[in-house]
Design a protein around this motif. Sequence first.
Motif, PDB file in Angstrom:
ATOM      1  N   MET A   1       0.925  -1.370  -0.140  1.00 11.85           N
ATOM      2  CA  MET A   1      -0.034  -0.117   0.097  1.00 11.85           C
ATOM      3  C   MET A   1       0.905   1.263  -0.011  1.00 11.85           C
ATOM      4  SD  MET A   1      -3.540   0.255   0.814  1.00 11.85           S
ATOM      5  CE  MET A   1      -4.531   1.561   1.508  1.00 11.85           C
ATOM      6  N   ILE A   2       2.077   1.118   0.866  1.00  2.28           N
ATOM      7  CA  ILE A   2       2.934   2.345   0.942  1.00  2.28           C
ATOM      8  C   ILE A   2       3.345   2.601  -0.611  1.00  2.28           C
ATOM      9  CG2 ILE A   2       5.014   3.034   1.770  1.00  2.28           C
ATOM     10  CD1 ILE A   2       4.541   1.559   4.187  1.00  2.28           C
ATOM     11  N   GLN A   3       3.578   1.239  -1.342  1.00  7.99           N
ATOM     12  CA  GLN A   3       4.156   1.625  -2.597  1.00  7.99           C
ATOM     13  C   GLN A   3       3.220   2.180  -3.443  1.00  7.99           C
ATOM     14  OE1 GLN A   3       5.472  -2.276  -4.252  1.00  7.99           O
ATOM     15  NE2 GLN A   3       6.998  -1.224  -5.855  1.00  7.99           N
ATOM     16  N   LEU A   4       2.157   1.857  -3.385  1.00  4.52           N
ATOM     17  CA  LEU A   4       0.899   2.434  -4.296  1.00  4.52           C
ATOM     18  C   LEU A   4       0.839   3.868  -4.023  1.00  4.52           C
ATOM     19  CD1 LEU A   4      -1.336   2.073  -6.297  1.00  4.52           C
ATOM     20  CD2 LEU A   4      -2.680   1.194  -4.587  1.00  4.52           C
ATOM     21  N   GLY A   5       1.144   4.472  -2.720  1.00  2.94           N
ATOM     22  CA  GLY A   5       0.986   5.667  -2.251  1.00  2.94           C
ATOM     23  C   GLY A   5       2.030   6.471  -2.942  1.00  2.94           C
ATOM     24  N   LYS A   6       3.211   6.041  -2.974  1.00  3.14           N
ATOM     25  CA  LYS A   6       4.328   6.446  -3.472  1.00  3.14           C
ATOM     26  C   LYS A   6       4.219   6.719  -5.144  1.00  3.14           C
ATOM     27  CE  LYS A   6       7.956   5.012  -0.427  1.00  3.14           C
ATOM     28  NZ  LYS A   6       9.054   4.304   0.168  1.00  3.14           N
ATOM     29  N   ILE A   7       3.635   5.867  -5.891  1.00  6.40           N
ATOM     30  CA  ILE A   7       3.346   5.969  -7.090  1.00  6.40           C
ATOM     31  C   ILE A   7       2.451   7.141  -7.501  1.00  6.40           C
ATOM     32  CG2 ILE A   7       2.227   4.879  -9.238  1.00  6.40           C
ATOM     33  CD1 ILE A   7       3.636   2.122  -8.163  1.00  6.40           C
ATOM     34  N   VAL A   8       1.303   7.010  -6.726  1.00  3.62           N
ATOM     35  CA  VAL A   8       0.286   8.174  -6.929  1.00  3.62           C
ATOM     36  C   VAL A   8       0.882   9.591  -6.632  1.00  3.62           C
ATOM     37  CG1 VAL A   8      -1.776   9.027  -5.792  1.00  3.62           C
ATOM     38  CG2 VAL A   8      -1.716   6.570  -6.295  1.00  3.62           C
ATOM     39  N   GLU A  10       4.072  10.544  -7.249  1.00  7.86           N
ATOM     40  CA  GLU A  10       4.914  10.621  -8.241  1.00  7.86           C
ATOM     41  C   GLU A  10       4.205  10.969  -9.580  1.00  7.86           C
ATOM     42  OE1 GLU A  10       8.591  11.093  -9.911  1.00  7.86           O
ATOM     43  OE2 GLU A  10       8.161  10.374  -7.730  1.00  7.86           O
ATOM     44  N   LEU A  11       3.144  10.438  -9.896  1.00  5.00           N
ATOM     45  CA  LEU A  11       2.354  10.523 -10.965  1.00  5.00           C
ATOM     46  C   LEU A  11       1.625  12.062 -10.720  1.00  5.00           C
ATOM     47  CD1 LEU A  11       0.723   7.258 -11.550  1.00  5.00           C
ATOM     48  CD2 LEU A  11       2.315   8.381 -13.134  1.00  5.00           C
ATOM     49  N   GLU A  12       1.310  12.353  -9.692  1.00  2.00           N
ATOM     50  CA  GLU A  12       0.563  13.614  -9.189  1.00  2.00           C
ATOM     51  C   GLU A  12       1.590  14.989  -9.547  1.00  2.00           C
ATOM     52  OE1 GLU A  12      -1.233  13.144  -5.639  1.00  2.00           O
ATOM     53  OE2 GLU A  12      -3.051  12.421  -6.285  1.00  2.00           O
ATOM     54  N   LYS A  13       2.792  14.579  -9.364  1.00  3.14           N
ATOM     55  CA  LYS A  13       3.939  15.729  -9.307  1.00  3.14           C
ATOM     56  C   LYS A  13       3.871  16.035 -11.036  1.00  3.14           C
ATOM     57  CE  LYS A  13       7.023  14.234  -5.768  1.00  3.14           C
ATOM     58  NZ  LYS A  13       8.378  13.800  -5.615  1.00  3.14           N
ATOM     59  N   GLY A  14       3.469  15.357 -11.834  1.00  2.40           N
ATOM     60  CA  GLY A  14       3.539  15.480 -13.328  1.00  2.40           C
ATOM     61  C   GLY A  14       4.904  15.673 -13.846  1.00  2.40           C
ATOM     62  N   ILE A  16       7.479  13.635 -14.477  1.00  6.20           N
ATOM     63  CA  ILE A  16       8.361  12.527 -14.978  1.00  6.20           C
ATOM     64  C   ILE A  16       7.701  12.319 -16.476  1.00  6.20           C
ATOM     65  CG2 ILE A  16       8.467  11.399 -12.590  1.00  6.20           C
ATOM     66  CD1 ILE A  16       6.013   9.856 -13.467  1.00  6.20           C
ATOM     67  N   PRO A  17       8.832  11.903 -17.291  1.00  7.26           N
ATOM     68  CA  PRO A  17       8.625  11.597 -18.521  1.00  7.26           C
ATOM     69  C   PRO A  17       7.127  10.755 -18.973  1.00  7.26           C
ATOM     70  CG  PRO A  17      10.927  11.210 -18.217  1.00  7.26           C
ATOM     71  CD  PRO A  17      10.175  11.469 -16.778  1.00  7.26           C
ATOM     72  N   LEU A  18       6.500  10.813 -20.005  1.00  3.21           N
ATOM     73  CA  LEU A  18       5.494  10.088 -20.055  1.00  3.21           C
ATOM     74  C   LEU A  18       5.644   8.725 -20.216  1.00  3.21           C
ATOM     75  CD1 LEU A  18       2.424  10.114 -21.186  1.00  3.21           C
ATOM     76  CD2 LEU A  18       3.365  10.230 -23.486  1.00  3.21           C
ATOM     77  N   GLU A  19       6.876   8.192 -20.829  1.00  2.15           N
ATOM     78  CA  GLU A  19       7.107   6.692 -20.603  1.00  2.15           C
ATOM     79  C   GLU A  19       7.041   6.131 -19.274  1.00  2.15           C
ATOM     80  OE1 GLU A  19      10.933   4.041 -22.177  1.00  2.15           O
ATOM     81  OE2 GLU A  19       9.853   5.356 -23.790  1.00  2.15           O
ATOM     82  N   LYS A  20       7.829   6.966 -18.454  1.00  6.12           N
ATOM     83  CA  LYS A  20       8.004   6.484 -17.174  1.00  6.12           C
ATOM     84  C   LYS A  20       6.428   6.678 -16.393  1.00  6.12           C
ATOM     85  CE  LYS A  20       9.956   5.507 -13.249  1.00  6.12           C
ATOM     86  NZ  LYS A  20      10.642   4.138 -13.023  1.00  6.12           N
ATOM     87  N   ALA A  21       5.805   7.597 -16.572  1.00  3.93           N
ATOM     88  CA  ALA A  21       4.338   7.838 -16.144  1.00  3.93           C
ATOM     89  C   ALA A  21       3.556   6.569 -16.434  1.00  3.93           C
ATOM     90  CB  ALA A  21       3.741   9.182 -16.581  1.00  3.93           C
ATOM     91  N   VAL A  22       3.601   6.067 -17.778  1.00  2.00           N
ATOM     92  CA  VAL A  22       2.806   4.685 -18.153  1.00  2.00           C
ATOM     93  C   VAL A  22       3.181   3.642 -17.550  1.00  2.00           C
ATOM     94  CG1 VAL A  22       2.171   3.479 -20.140  1.00  2.00           C
ATOM     95  CG2 VAL A  22       2.044   5.907 -20.548  1.00  2.00           C
TER      96      VAL A  22
END
Length: 58
Positions: A1-8, A10-14, A16-22
């Motif tokens: 769950m912590i890992q999922l939160g970190k991903i969210v 990171e994505l919310e920051k906007g 990161i490159p599109l490839e990494k975001a996908v």
Amino acid sequence: MIQLGKIVLELEKGEIPLEKAVELYGKGIKLSAQCKKQLSEAEIKITEDSGTTVSAEE
């Protein structure tokens, strides 16, 4: 769950490159599915132990 939160986060920051975001989005979807499965299993166990119906949606 912590890992999922970190991903969210990171994505919310906007930032990161599109490839990494996908890639992160795909990982997030898999982690989310695992969390849902664990929750479902816990609900079944609680229901079996207590003899009542329990739902995460309530």
